[in-house]
Motif scaffolding. Structure first.
Motif, PDB file in Angstrom:
ATOM      1  N   ALA A   1     -15.607  14.018   6.196  1.00 23.99           N
ATOM      2  CA  ALA A   1     -16.547  13.695   7.271  1.00 23.99           C
ATOM      3  C   ALA A   1     -17.680  12.840   6.706  1.00 23.99           C
ATOM      4  O   ALA A   1     -17.906  12.789   5.498  1.00 23.99           O
TER       5      ALA A   1
ATOM      6  N   ASN B   1     -17.271  11.841  13.422  1.00 24.56           N
ATOM      7  CA  ASN B   1     -17.438  13.235  12.979  1.00 24.56           C
ATOM      8  C   ASN B   1     -16.953  14.259  13.998  1.00 24.56           C
ATOM      9  O   ASN B   1     -16.587  15.364  13.614  1.00 24.56           O
TER      10      ASN B   1
ATOM     11  N   PHE C   1     -16.863  20.919   8.303  1.00 26.04           N
ATOM     12  CA  PHE C   1     -17.882  19.981   7.844  1.00 26.04           C
ATOM     13  C   PHE C   1     -18.597  20.616   6.663  1.00 26.04           C
ATOM     14  O   PHE C   1     -19.215  21.676   6.800  1.00 26.04           O
TER      15      PHE C   1
END
Length: 173
Positions: free
Chosen positions: A3, A54, A60
């Motif tokens: 990401a 994203n 993440f």
């Protein structure tokens, strides 16, 4: 593919509340955020630029306190796009998102906050109030900029609206 992370993670001069950085923004709304130079991108520009890439990720990795602000803004963008599903006019969309920005919301550490595992609660009541003011200021500015980006020729852009059903990290605010 990893990401995209915030460019503000490297800078450690920002004030930290809980584990969120108070980053400078370009805004006309009053609040505790420091003022950013108008010729550079701020965290809101970064969140809008990185949202579509994203929002596809389920995981993440947080590399700094600025990433926590970025996550919060991405989740707010996602909620904002969900409010624009019925294709209101640009003026109605601005009013709708500004109402959402000023709504009461949970802070990290409170029971209604969706990401309590990733965020730490503010250490005292004054920090909590400052964080609420900062997040309100971010939400207001983001609502205005989101409407400006999404609406092209008076209608919502399909290239933004196609991401409205995506849930970043399977969470929502």
């Amino acid at each position: 593919m990893p990401a995209y992370h915030s460019q503000f993670n490297e800078n450690t001069e920002y004030r930290i509340i809980g584990n969120m950085a108070l980053l400078p923004i370009k805004t006309k709304f009053r609040g505790p955020a420091p003022s950013a130079p108008s010729d550079t991108d701020d965290i809101i520009d970064e969140a809008l630029d990185l949202f579509r890439a994203n929002c596809l990720f389920r995981n993440f990795e947080i590399k700094g306190n600025a990433d926590r602000v970025l996550i919060y803004l991405i989740l707010f963008i996602s909620d904002g796009l969900n409010r624009l599903v019925k294709n209101p006019s640009q003026k109605e969309a601005m009013k709708n998102l500004n109402t959402k920005a000023l709504d009461n919301f949970a802070l990290p550490g409170e029971p209604g906050f969706p990401l309590n595992a990733l965020y730490s609660a503010p250490s005292n009541r004054s920090d909590a109030d400052l964080l609420r003011q900062y997040l309100t200021q971010l939400r207001q500015e983001l609502a205005n900029r989101l409407v400006e980006r999404v609406y092209v020729d008076g209608k919502p852009s399909k290239w933004w609206m196609c991401f409205q059903k995506r849930k970043f990290m399977n969470k929502s605010l």
